[in-house]
Design a protein around this motif. Structure first.
Motif, PDB file in Angstrom:
ATOM      1  N   TRP B  41       0.858  -1.179   0.000  1.00  0.00           N
ATOM      2  CA  TRP B  41       0.000   0.000   0.000  1.00  0.00           C
ATOM      3  C   TRP B  41       0.895   1.230   0.000  1.00  0.00           C
ATOM      4  O   TRP B  41       1.680   1.454   0.944  1.00  0.00           O
ATOM      5  N   ALA B  42       0.748   2.044  -1.046  1.00  0.00           N
ATOM      6  CA  ALA B  42       1.721   3.105  -1.293  1.00  0.00           C
ATOM      7  C   ALA B  42       1.114   4.491  -1.186  1.00  0.00           C
ATOM      8  O   ALA B  42       0.047   4.761  -1.739  1.00  0.00           O
ATOM      9  N   GLY B  43       1.820   5.352  -0.488  1.00  0.00           N
ATOM     10  CA  GLY B  43       1.556   6.776  -0.525  1.00  0.00           C
ATOM     11  C   GLY B  43       2.688   7.456  -1.262  1.00  0.00           C
ATOM     12  O   GLY B  43       3.560   6.797  -1.838  1.00  0.00           O
ATOM     13  N   SER B  44       2.672   8.775  -1.257  1.00  0.00           N
ATOM     14  CA  SER B  44       3.708   9.527  -1.964  1.00  0.00           C
ATOM     15  C   SER B  44       4.338  10.536  -1.017  1.00  0.00           C
ATOM     16  O   SER B  44       3.626  11.299  -0.347  1.00  0.00           O
ATOM     17  N   PHE B  45       5.674  10.542  -0.976  1.00  0.00           N
ATOM     18  CA  PHE B  45       6.349  11.564  -0.166  1.00  0.00           C
ATOM     19  C   PHE B  45       6.056  12.975  -0.685  1.00  0.00           C
ATOM     20  O   PHE B  45       6.137  13.943   0.073  1.00  0.00           O
ATOM     21  N   ASP B  46       5.731  13.082  -1.971  1.00  0.00           N
ATOM     22  CA  ASP B  46       5.381  14.408  -2.504  1.00  0.00           C
ATOM     23  C   ASP B  46       4.199  15.014  -1.751  1.00  0.00           C
ATOM     24  O   ASP B  46       4.052  16.234  -1.675  1.00  0.00           O
ATOM     25  N   SER B  47       3.362  14.152  -1.214  1.00  0.00           N
ATOM     26  CA  SER B  47       2.135  14.665  -0.587  1.00  0.00           C
ATOM     27  C   SER B  47       2.408  15.450   0.697  1.00  0.00           C
ATOM     28  O   SER B  47       1.541  16.178   1.174  1.00  0.00           O
ATOM     29  N   LEU B  48       3.613  15.322   1.243  1.00  0.00           N
ATOM     30  CA  LEU B  48       3.895  16.032   2.496  1.00  0.00           C
ATOM     31  C   LEU B  48       3.907  17.538   2.298  1.00  0.00           C
ATOM     32  O   LEU B  48       3.350  18.284   3.115  1.00  0.00           O
ATOM     33  N   LEU B  49       4.553  17.997   1.227  1.00  0.00           N
ATOM     34  CA  LEU B  49       4.771  19.435   1.064  1.00  0.00           C
ATOM     35  C   LEU B  49       4.129  20.021  -0.188  1.00  0.00           C
ATOM     36  O   LEU B  49       4.012  21.240  -0.289  1.00  0.00           O
ATOM     37  N   HIS B  50       3.754  19.160  -1.126  1.00  0.00           N
ATOM     38  CA  HIS B  50       3.167  19.713  -2.351  1.00  0.00           C
ATOM     39  C   HIS B  50       1.736  20.190  -2.088  1.00  0.00           C
ATOM     40  O   HIS B  50       1.002  19.561  -1.322  1.00  0.00           O
ATOM     41  N   LYS B  51       1.361  21.275  -2.762  1.00  0.00           N
ATOM     42  CA  LYS B  51      -0.008  21.785  -2.622  1.00  0.00           C
ATOM     43  C   LYS B  51      -0.931  21.281  -3.733  1.00  0.00           C
ATOM     44  O   LYS B  51      -2.149  21.264  -3.566  1.00  0.00           O
ATOM     45  N   ASP B  52      -0.342  20.869  -4.857  1.00  0.00           N
ATOM     46  CA  ASP B  52      -1.158  20.283  -5.928  1.00  0.00           C
ATOM     47  C   ASP B  52      -1.367  18.802  -5.630  1.00  0.00           C
ATOM     48  O   ASP B  52      -0.761  17.914  -6.250  1.00  0.00           O
ATOM     49  N   ILE B  53      -2.209  18.542  -4.649  1.00  0.00           N
ATOM     50  CA  ILE B  53      -2.433  17.168  -4.193  1.00  0.00           C
ATOM     51  C   ILE B  53      -3.084  16.321  -5.285  1.00  0.00           C
ATOM     52  O   ILE B  53      -2.791  15.119  -5.404  1.00  0.00           O
ATOM     53  N   ALA B  54      -3.921  16.922  -6.100  1.00  0.00           N
ATOM     54  CA  ALA B  54      -4.536  16.148  -7.193  1.00  0.00           C
ATOM     55  C   ALA B  54      -3.465  15.635  -8.146  1.00  0.00           C
ATOM     56  O   ALA B  54      -3.526  14.492  -8.618  1.00  0.00           O
TER      57      ALA B  54
END
Lengths: 261, 259
Positions: B41-54
Motif C-alpha cells: 500500500w503506497a503513498g507519496s512523499f510528494d504529498s507532504l509538502l506539495h499543494k497540488d495534491i490532485a
C-alpha cells in the motif's frame, strides 16, 4: 556471518545481572549474534556519583561471570569524578576483565577533564566508546557531539575511539569524524534509515564502521537491518558485523590472554 | 504454498531532505518483489509538502498502475486546501483507490479540527480505508526548517464512535502514541497499527501482551527504512504460524475485504 555487537545494555530487563545477560544472550542467539559488548547497569545515571559508577560496573561484572564466553564488558566512567574514574579503570580493566571504556553524557568529551582517562586507556590498549548525538531538539547539558569527539581524537592520535550512534544525526556525525582515522562509527541506536550505512562506508571506508544494536532499548531487527539491508559488498558487511570490532579489541584481549578466533 | 505478504506502509518518490536507495517507484517495486512482497500500500512523499495534491495523487496512481499490481495507491487528502472533497472523489471514483493516507502534522491541522471530522465523514461515505501517518522522522533528526510534531490522536476514539464502520490504520505510531492510548484505540476494533516503528528487544512478543495481534499489520516504511527491519521483527519474536500469517497478510487483507 559472524556478528559482534558493540553496543548492549543491561537496562530494560528484570532480574539479576546474570539473568539479564542470559536474556540478552538468548535473544542474540535467536538473531545470529555471537558476541555482546555490555555497559552500564539497570539504571542509567547522567552524571553518576562514584558510588553509582561502581554499582553500574559491578552489575556488568556480575553479569559477565557466567557469560564471559559470549560477552565483554566496557567500564562506565564519569570525567567529573576523575580520581574515582581512574580507580574504576584500574579495578575493572587493568586488573579486571573489562576491555574498553564507556563515556556517556556527564561531560562534553572535548573537555580537558577527559584527557587523563584517554591517556590511561591508550596505554592499556582499551578503546573508548563515547556516546554522541546532535539533536535539533537540544542536547542534554553534558552530551557530546561527534565534532567534540573529533576534537578529542585529534588530541590523542594514539587512542582508539568509537563514535556512539555515529553522532545521532549521522549525516553530520560521519562528516565530523571523517578526518580522524582513530575514530570508528557505531551504527547502533538510531532508526533503520536507508542510506546510513552506505554513507558511512562511502565516507569512512568499511574498515571504520562497527555494528552495534543498543539492545534492549532497540530491536535487533531494526539494527541488524542497517547492515543486512545496506547496498554494500559482502566483504564490507563482514568487516562491519565482526572483523572491525575484533581488530580493535584484539590487542587488549591478547594482553588479558583471551583467545580471539 | 507461498505465503502472501502485504506491506501496508510504503512510499514512492524522494524524501524531502535525502535520497535513499529505492526511492523511484520502479526500483521500489523490484526491491519489494525481491523480498517476497505480494502487495504494497503506497503513498507519496510528494504529498507532504506539495499543494497540488490532485497532481500528486494522479502520479501515484500512474506509478502504481505501472507496478503490475504490486503497488496499491493510497491517495493523500489535505483538508486545509480548497475543494479537498473533490480529491476524495477522484481517489475513489477516478483512481479506484481503496483508501487514503493522511499527514495531519505536515498539513497543519489537529484531529479535533472540524475539517478532519468532515474528512472522516467523506471517507466513511465512500467506504475508504483511512491511514494516518503519525511520525515520519525521529524528531531529534529533523531538518531545522522542517520540524514536525507527532500527530496527536487523543481525539480519535470519540470520533470513531460516531463512525462505527470506519476503519483506520495508524502508520509509524509506536514512537508518538503512548501505549495506553494505543490500547484504547485497539479496543475500538476500528484501528490497526503497522509495525514499522515498533522498537525494543523482541518487540512483537512484548506488543502481543499489550494489544491483540489482530490489530497489527506488516509495514516496512520502505524505502525510507531498510525493508529488512520489519521483516526481521517477524523472526525476533516467537510467533505461531497463525500469528505470522495474520501479521503478514490476513489482518491487512481483512481490512480491504471489509464491507
Amino acid at each position: 556471518m559472524e556478528i559482534w555487537d558493540g553496543h548492549c545494555h543491561l537496562s530494560g530487563y528484570a532480574g539479576t545481572p546474570d539473568e539479564r545477560v542470559g536474556k540478552l544472550v538468548a535473544l542474540a542467539d535467536r538473531m545470529g549474534v555471537d558476541r555482546l559488548c555490555i555497559f552500564m547497569g539497570a539504571n542509567f545515571h547522567y552524571d553518576p556519583t562514584p558510588e553509582e559508577m561502581r554499582a553500574a560496573n559491578d552489575e556488568v561484572l556480575d553479569g559477565l561471570r557466567n557469560w564471559h564466553h559470549h560477552a565483554f564488558g566496557f567500564v562506565y566512567l564519569n570525567p567529573n569524578h576523575l580520581d574515582a574514574s581512574l580507580a574504576e579503570f584500574a579495578r575493572c580493566v587493568e586488573q579486571g576483565p573489562m576491555v574498553a571504556i564507556k563515556l556517556w553524557v556527564a561531560q562534553h568529551c572535548d573537555s580537558p577533564d577527559v584527557d587523563a582517562i584517554v591517556t590511561r586507556a591508550a596505554a592499556a590498549k582499551a578503546p573508548i566508546f563515547q556516546h554522541t548525538w546532535q539533536k535539533i531538539t537540544g542536547n542534554l547539558p553534558g552530551e557530546s557531539t561527534a565534532e567534540e569527539l573529533a576534537r578529542l581524537a585529534a588530541r590523542h592520535p594514539e587512542a582508539t575511539f568509537i563514535c556512539g550512534h555515529a553522532g545521532g544525526d549521522w549525516e553530520n556525525g560521519i562528516r565530523a569524524i571523517r578526518p580522524h582515522a582513530n575514530v570508528y562509527a557505531d551504527l547502533g541506536g538510531g532508526d533503520p534509515t536507508a542510506g546510513f550505512t552506505e554513507m558511512a562506508v562511502r565516507e569512512l571506508g568499511a574498515e571504520r564502521v562497527i555494528f552495534g544494536s543498543d539492545i534492549p532499548g532497540r530491536s535487533y531487527a531494526s539494527q541488524l537491518a542497517k547492515v543486512y539491508g545496506a547496498q554494500i559488498t559482502e566483504e564490507a558487511k563482514r568487516l562491519i558485523f565482526s572483523e572491525n570490532l575484533k581488530r580493535l579489541l584484539t590487542p587488549i584481549l591478547k594482553l588479558k590472554g583471551v583467545p580471539v578466533y | 504454498m507461498t505465503q502472501e505478504l502485504i506491506d501496508t506502509n510504503v512510499y514512492i518518490g524522494p524524501w524531502p531532505t535525502r535520497r535513499v536507495p529505492g526511492d523511484d517507484s520502479a526500483a521500489l517495486t523490484e526491491m519489494l518483489r525481491g523480498h517476497g512482497v505480494t502487495q504494497a500500500w503506497a503513498g507519496s512523499f510528494d504529498s507532504l509538502l506539495h499543494k497540488d495534491i490532485a497532481g500528486v495523487n494522479a502520479r501515484l496512481a500512474q506509478a502504481c498502475a505501472a507496478s503490475g499490481g504490486l503497488l496499491v495507491p493510497f491517495g493523500a487528502i489535505n483538508p486545509a486546501l480548497p475543494q479537498w472533497e473533490d480529491d476524495v472523489r477522484r481517489c475513489a471514483e477516478e483512481h479506484r483507490m481503496p483508501g487514503i493516507r493522511l499527514h495531519p502534522n505536515y498539513h497543519g491541522y489537529a484531529l479535533d479540527d472540524p475539517r478532519f471530522t468532515a474528512l472522516l465523514q467523506a471517507a466513511a461515505d465512500r467506504k475508504l480505508l483511512v491511514q494516518i501517518a503519525i511520525t515520519m522522522e525521529d524528531e531529534r533528526m529533523m531538518h531545522p526548517l522542517m520540524q514536525v510534531p507527532h500527530v496527536d490522536v487523543l481525539p480519535l476514539p470519540d470520533l470513531l464512535a460516531v463512525h462505527p464502520g470506519l476503519r483506520v490504520v495508524l502508520l509509524n505510531a509506536f514512537r508518538g502514541v503512548p501505549m495506553p492510548l494505543v490500547q484504547r484505540l485497539a479496543e475500538t476494533k476500528q484501528v490497526c497499527f503497522d509495525l514499522a516503528w515498533l522498537e525494543g528487544a523482541a518487540g512483537l512478543e512484548v506488543l502481543k501482551k499489550q494489544i491483540p495481534l489482530e490489530r497489527v499489520l506488516f509495514g516496512s516504511y520502505a524505502p525510507l527504512f531498510y525493508f529488512a527491519s520489519s521483516w526481521l521483527k517477524l523472526a525476533e519474536s516467537p510467533l505461531s504460524e497463525t500469528e505470522r500469517a495474520a501479521l503478514m497478510c490476513n489482518n491487512a487483507a481483512g481490512l480491504l475485504a471489509a464491507p
